[in-house]
Design a protein around this motif. Structure first.
Motif, PDB file in Angstrom:
ATOM      1  N   SER A  18      -9.898  -4.121  -1.651  1.00  9.97           N
ATOM      2  CA  SER A  18      -8.811  -3.909  -0.689  1.00  9.97           C
ATOM      3  C   SER A  18      -9.313  -3.272   0.602  1.00  9.97           C
ATOM      4  O   SER A  18      -8.671  -2.376   1.158  1.00  9.97           O
ATOM      5  N   HIS A  19     -10.491  -3.733   1.056  1.00  6.89           N
ATOM      6  CA  HIS A  19     -11.096  -3.233   2.287  1.00  6.89           C
ATOM      7  C   HIS A  19     -11.363  -1.733   2.214  1.00  6.89           C
ATOM      8  O   HIS A  19     -11.382  -1.038   3.248  1.00  6.89           O
ATOM      9  N   THR A  20     -11.582  -1.236   1.012  1.00 10.96           N
ATOM     10  CA  THR A  20     -11.864   0.179   0.791  1.00 10.96           C
ATOM     11  C   THR A  20     -13.157   0.291   0.000  1.00 10.96           C
ATOM     12  O   THR A  20     -13.364  -0.441  -0.976  1.00 10.96           O
ATOM     13  N   ARG A  21     -14.009   1.215   0.427  1.00 10.28           N
ATOM     14  CA  ARG A  21     -15.341   1.368  -0.161  1.00 10.28           C
ATOM     15  C   ARG A  21     -15.388   2.678  -0.956  1.00 10.28           C
ATOM     16  O   ARG A  21     -15.138   3.755  -0.406  1.00 10.28           O
ATOM     17  N   VAL A  22     -15.707   2.571  -2.239  1.00  5.87           N
ATOM     18  CA  VAL A  22     -15.712   3.708  -3.154  1.00  5.87           C
ATOM     19  C   VAL A  22     -17.133   3.908  -3.679  1.00  5.87           C
ATOM     20  O   VAL A  22     -17.793   2.943  -4.085  1.00  5.87           O
ATOM     21  N   VAL A  52     -14.265   6.931   0.113  1.00  3.31           N
ATOM     22  CA  VAL A  52     -14.071   8.014  -0.842  1.00  3.31           C
ATOM     23  C   VAL A  52     -15.224   8.010  -1.833  1.00  3.31           C
ATOM     24  O   VAL A  52     -15.717   6.950  -2.235  1.00  3.31           O
ATOM     25  N   ALA A  53     -15.688   9.203  -2.190  1.00  2.00           N
ATOM     26  CA  ALA A  53     -16.701   9.373  -3.228  1.00  2.00           C
ATOM     27  C   ALA A  53     -16.055  10.091  -4.409  1.00  2.00           C
ATOM     28  O   ALA A  53     -15.260  11.022  -4.227  1.00  2.00           O
ATOM     29  N   VAL A 109      -6.033   5.975  -1.134  1.00  2.00           N
ATOM     30  CA  VAL A 109      -7.120   5.849  -0.158  1.00  2.00           C
ATOM     31  C   VAL A 109      -7.020   4.466   0.457  1.00  2.00           C
ATOM     32  O   VAL A 109      -7.335   3.467  -0.198  1.00  2.00           O
ATOM     33  N   GLY A 110      -6.569   4.382   1.695  1.00  2.90           N
ATOM     34  CA  GLY A 110      -6.341   3.081   2.303  1.00  2.90           C
ATOM     35  C   GLY A 110      -5.320   2.313   1.482  1.00  2.90           C
ATOM     36  O   GLY A 110      -4.237   2.804   1.177  1.00  2.90           O
ATOM     37  N   HIS A 111      -5.668   1.071   1.100  1.00  2.00           N
ATOM     38  CA  HIS A 111      -4.789   0.257   0.269  1.00  2.00           C
ATOM     39  C   HIS A 111      -5.120   0.388  -1.213  1.00  2.00           C
ATOM     40  O   HIS A 111      -4.622  -0.398  -2.033  1.00  2.00           O
TER      41      HIS A 111
END
Length: 257
Positions: A18-22, A52-53, A109-111
């Motif tokens: 979802s265009h979010t990097r974890v 987010v980490a 976090v974001g989406h």
């Protein structure tokens, strides 16, 4: 989905959804106390960039303050409740947005929705002091549902706590010749996979760090867990896709169930 998973070694992965990097349990060290990295390069600089980490528990190979210090300014960091009391070094990470979470907590976090779930593992910051924090896993819910188990043993209600997921990032080994209580080996990880019912799995937490001077002691425990998990998963959970990645390799998973 799609979801993309990159394994950097040990329990460190990047999950993009979802265009979010974890980023999970960041560890960017060649050596950690009595451990040295025997396989795979230290993750490159771009691996340190994430929205987010996630930190699963307080052990130094999962909560490594020098590695966290290298994260980009403004990165959100989720740690187990009580971590800042138990690990004073976290208080110096003023360039990060640090939040403490416990099982059941949900963070947007974001989406992407990040849900903390229980793990069965020692939550202390060893070998220092009596402070204890809950060991956690995390479920990432976006276009797909990804379970990062952190470090855990099998526990009653695991499938219920985690819920239905599309991909499971499961520990299958460790960093030494023997696994203590509260860990999954390849066989128990395959059993966990059967309980979870995830159609895809990525084995992690093996084949990266090993104690200095013990290269010849039970070396199969370093090399074999990924292959063994793949073999046992095929036997006990037919039809599940196991993606055994090399260090720095990625897999793109399409299509949720």
């Amino acid at each position: 989905m799609p979801v993309e998973v990159t394994w950097w070694g040990h329990a460190t992965c990047t999950v993009e959804d979802s265009h979010t990097r974890v980023l999970t349990d960041p560890l960017f060290a060649r050596r950690l106390a009595h451990l040295r990295r025997r396989r795979g390069a230290v993750p490159p600089a771009d691996a340190r960039h994430a929205d987010v980490a996630l930190v699963s528990h307080l052990h130094a190979d999962h909560l490594h303050v020098p590695s966290l210090a290298r994260l980009a300014p403004g990165t959100r960091l989720l740690v187990p409740r009580g971590a800042r009391r138990a690990v004073p070094g976290l208080r110096r990470l003023t360039h990060l947005s640090v939040s403490e979470v416990a099982p059941g907590d949900v963070t947007k976090v974001g989406h992407l929705v990040v849900r903390a779930v229980p793990a069965w593992h020692d939550g202390r910051r060893l070998p220092f002091g009596p402070h204890r924090s809950p060991a956690l896993g995390y479920v990432l819910e976006g276009e797909g549902r990804t379970y990062f188990a952190g470090d855990t043993g099998l526990f009653e209600g695991m499938a219920k706590e985690v819920g239905p997921v599309d991909v499971a990032l499961l520990p299958v080994g460790g960093w030494g010749p023997y696994l203590g209580e509260g860990h999954l080996d390849a066989g128990r990880a395959a059993e966990a996979l059967a309980h979870l019912g995830a159609p895809s799995a990525v084995p992690v937490h093996y084949g990266t760090y090993w104690p200095i001077g013990l290269d010849a002691v039970r070396p199969h425990e370093f090399h074999a867990p990924g292959h063994e998990f793949e073999r046992l998963a095929a036997r006990h959970v037919p039809g599940v896709a196991v993606h055994r990645l090399g260090h720095g390799e990625s897999v793109r998973l399409e299509g949720a169930r």
